[in-house]
Design a protein around this motif. Structure first.
Motif, PDB file in Angstrom:
ATOM      1  N   ARG A 342       0.798  -1.059   0.021  1.00  0.00           N
ATOM      2  CA  ARG A 342      -0.019   0.070   0.017  1.00  0.00           C
ATOM      3  C   ARG A 342       0.836   1.225  -0.041  1.00  0.00           C
ATOM      4  O   ARG A 342       0.552   2.469  -0.264  1.00  0.00           O
ATOM      5  CB  ARG A 342      -1.045   0.075   1.168  1.00  0.00           C
ATOM      6  N   THR A 364      -2.951 -11.064  -1.018  1.00  0.00           N
ATOM      7  CA  THR A 364      -2.357  -9.950  -0.013  1.00  0.00           C
ATOM      8  C   THR A 364      -0.774 -10.573   0.034  1.00  0.00           C
ATOM      9  O   THR A 364      -0.495 -11.774   0.479  1.00  0.00           O
ATOM     10  CB  THR A 364      -2.878 -10.294   1.422  1.00  0.00           C
ATOM     11  N   LEU A 372      -1.489  -3.936   0.913  1.00  0.00           N
ATOM     12  CA  LEU A 372      -2.779  -3.746   0.333  1.00  0.00           C
ATOM     13  C   LEU A 372      -3.324  -5.200   0.405  1.00  0.00           C
ATOM     14  O   LEU A 372      -3.168  -6.116  -0.479  1.00  0.00           O
ATOM     15  CB  LEU A 372      -2.765  -3.008  -1.049  1.00  0.00           C
ATOM     16  N   THR A 373      -4.601  -5.343   1.187  1.00  0.00           N
ATOM     17  CA  THR A 373      -5.341  -6.571   1.005  1.00  0.00           C
ATOM     18  C   THR A 373      -5.764  -6.900  -0.264  1.00  0.00           C
ATOM     19  O   THR A 373      -6.140  -5.973  -1.061  1.00  0.00           O
ATOM     20  CB  THR A 373      -6.504  -6.609   2.144  1.00  0.00           C
ATOM     21  N   ASP A 375      -8.802  -7.865  -0.837  1.00  0.00           N
ATOM     22  CA  ASP A 375     -10.125  -7.353  -0.926  1.00  0.00           C
ATOM     23  C   ASP A 375      -9.881  -5.878  -1.373  1.00  0.00           C
ATOM     24  O   ASP A 375     -10.718  -5.474  -2.233  1.00  0.00           O
ATOM     25  CB  ASP A 375     -10.789  -7.237   0.491  1.00  0.00           C
ATOM     26  N   GLU A 376      -8.961  -5.068  -0.813  1.00  0.00           N
ATOM     27  CA  GLU A 376      -8.956  -3.894  -1.151  1.00  0.00           C
ATOM     28  C   GLU A 376      -8.356  -3.600  -2.649  1.00  0.00           C
ATOM     29  O   GLU A 376      -8.842  -2.562  -3.455  1.00  0.00           O
ATOM     30  CB  GLU A 376      -7.878  -3.044  -0.329  1.00  0.00           C
ATOM     31  N   ALA A 379     -11.067  -4.411  -5.074  1.00  0.00           N
ATOM     32  CA  ALA A 379     -12.217  -3.279  -5.362  1.00  0.00           C
ATOM     33  C   ALA A 379     -11.667  -2.051  -6.188  1.00  0.00           C
ATOM     34  O   ALA A 379     -12.391  -1.546  -6.900  1.00  0.00           O
ATOM     35  CB  ALA A 379     -12.650  -2.903  -3.940  1.00  0.00           C
ATOM     36  N   GLN A 380     -10.423  -1.741  -6.057  1.00  0.00           N
ATOM     37  CA  GLN A 380      -9.675  -0.758  -6.761  1.00  0.00           C
ATOM     38  C   GLN A 380      -9.765  -0.908  -8.238  1.00  0.00           C
ATOM     39  O   GLN A 380      -9.884  -0.413  -8.934  1.00  0.00           O
ATOM     40  CB  GLN A 380      -8.481  -0.354  -6.181  1.00  0.00           C
TER      41      GLN A 380
END
Length: 431
Positions: A342, A364, A372-373, A375-376, A379-380
């Motif tokens: 991240r 991850t 940055l996971t 999931d994150e 989503a991005q």
């Protein structure tokens, strides 16, 4: 004989901090080297700094010098599949026994000055161990790769260097090195030494090159002003690149990727300087060395499974990866197993990558504090480009499982990238 458990126990106890913003660290490390008898003065040093391409440049030189009959040490970081990758002599890793021996020798010196093992950080330990180990091994030359920056990096504790090489300097570690290229380049120029020969990447940004020129002139380092080799490509593939040098020497470069040609240009300039300094390097040694060059996790191609492992971890690295994918004219867009830290400029990385991939399996990376996971990341990606298929893998094994399922219905290449920690997370999992 030292048990491997002792090596593992020591490495687990080391302080994993970088300590690269403390201006007192390099002078202190020079003291430590002095207590050890200045082992870095027992061999010639090629010191390599830059943002991208340090590992490739160092490895090409390493193999060329070995093919020329020289005994060569190489320190580079990080170790991808084992920490011991960081310290090699003639491409052989330091053994656990040798590591423990050097560690105990250095620890005894620290204790004699009322210090303990936590006095040095993880990277400082590996740096000092490599310099000490090389000093006991009758080397002809050592290639030392900077960790972060230059002036405050642990490797800058060395006293002198024969060559200072700058690979491509661009944006990375801005929280440590600064937000503009001049500041970043100035930090990296901290490795310059009076009398050293200076070689800079041919595609260097103009303002970066101006800093290198000015700093080299100010301290009396010798800027390379010889011929730039002419490199012509006539065949490219994921396995490597066939090139002709100066319209004369035909070579297969086993390091894959279009960007390696500019790194090769830098290496050939270094060879010109070494020849001027009476190092005996034949064209045959160049050919043999470049054919042997190999870097775990840097455009590492598994032909059997059609997989590329590349630790591109910043926008420039991803841009170079994409340029290679385009040059290969692949029949299908690849599937990418992707994990990003991240604290990197991941938005720019994704903008560069997404148009050229069919699907991404988000994972991850193996660095909980900086990752940055999955999931994150997923989503991005969905927010930026809804044409790319996205899967979320809860763990690295799940990512490989999803990739296998994709492979059943497609012959597309699989690319694993985004960070060294991403590659480390999937190591040992068979496809």
């Amino acid at each position: 004989m030292v048990n491997n458990d002792e090596y593992l126990k020591i490495t687990k106890q080391l302080d994993k901090g970088w300590r690269v913003i403390d201006e007192n660290r390099v002078p202190f490390l020079r003291k430590v080297l002095g207590w050890l008898g200045n082992p870095d003065q027992k061999y010639k040093i090629i010191h390599v700094a830059g943002t991208n391409g340090k590992g490739s440049t160092g490895e090409m030189l390493n193999q060329i010098l070995q093919a020329s009959g020289y005994r060569v040490g190489k320190f580079s970081s990080p170790g991808l599949y084992t920490y011991r990758e960081q310290v090699m002599i003639n491409s052989t890793y330091i053994t656990p026994s040798e590591f423990v021996r050097e560690f105990n020798k250095i620890l005894a010196v620290l204790k004699a000055h009322d210090l303990d093992m936590q006095t040095l950080s993880f990277f400082e330990w590996w740096t000092v161990i490599s310099l000490s180990y090389f000093g006991s091994q009758q080397l002809d030359i050592a290639i030392i790769e900077v960790g972060v920056g230059g002036d405050l990096d642990a490797t800058n504790a060395i006293t002198t260097s024969l060559l200072n090489i700058f690979t491509k300097i661009t944006y990375d570690h801005q929280d440590i090195l600064g937000d503009d290229l001049v500041t970043i380049a100035t930090a990296k120029c901290g490795i310059l030494r009076p009398g050293a020969h200076v070689i800079s990447y041919s595609g260097q940004d103009a303002e970066v090159q101006a800093v290198i020129n000015e700093r080299a002139q100010a301290i009396g380092a010798k800027l390379y002003d010889g011929p730039r080799p002419i490199i012509t490509t006539y065949k490219v593939s994921p396995a490597g690149t066939n090139v002709k040098i100066n319209d004369r020497l035909e070579v297969f470069l086993s390091l894959s990727g279009h960007f390696q040609l500019l790194n090769l240009n830098t290496v050939l300039q270094a060879v010109n300087v070494l020849r001027q300094l009476d190092y005996q390097i034949s064209d045959a040694a160049i050919k043999d060395g470049l054919g042997q060059a190999n870097l775990p996790g840097r455009m590492e191609y598994d032909a059997k499974n059609n997989i590329i492992r590349d630790a591109a971890h910043n926008p420039d690295g991803i841009e170079a990866l994409v340029a290679s994918l385009k040059s290969w004219r692949l029949p299908f867009k690849p599937t990418v197993i992707l994990g990003i830290l991240r604290d990197k400029n991941y938005m720019t990385m994704l903008e560069e990558l997404l148009p050229y991939v069919a699907r991404i399996i988000a994972i991850t990376p193996a660095n909980p504090s900086r990752s940055l996971t999955a999931d994150e990341l997923a989503a991005q990606i969905l927010e930026m480009d809804d044409n790319v298929e996205v899967s979320i893998a809860d763990d690295p094994t799940a990512a490989i499982t999803v990739a296998r399922q994709v492979r059943e219905s497609s012959d597309a290449m699989i690319v694993i990238t985004g960070s060294f920690y991403t590659l480390r997370a999937v190591k040992g999992i068979k496809f």
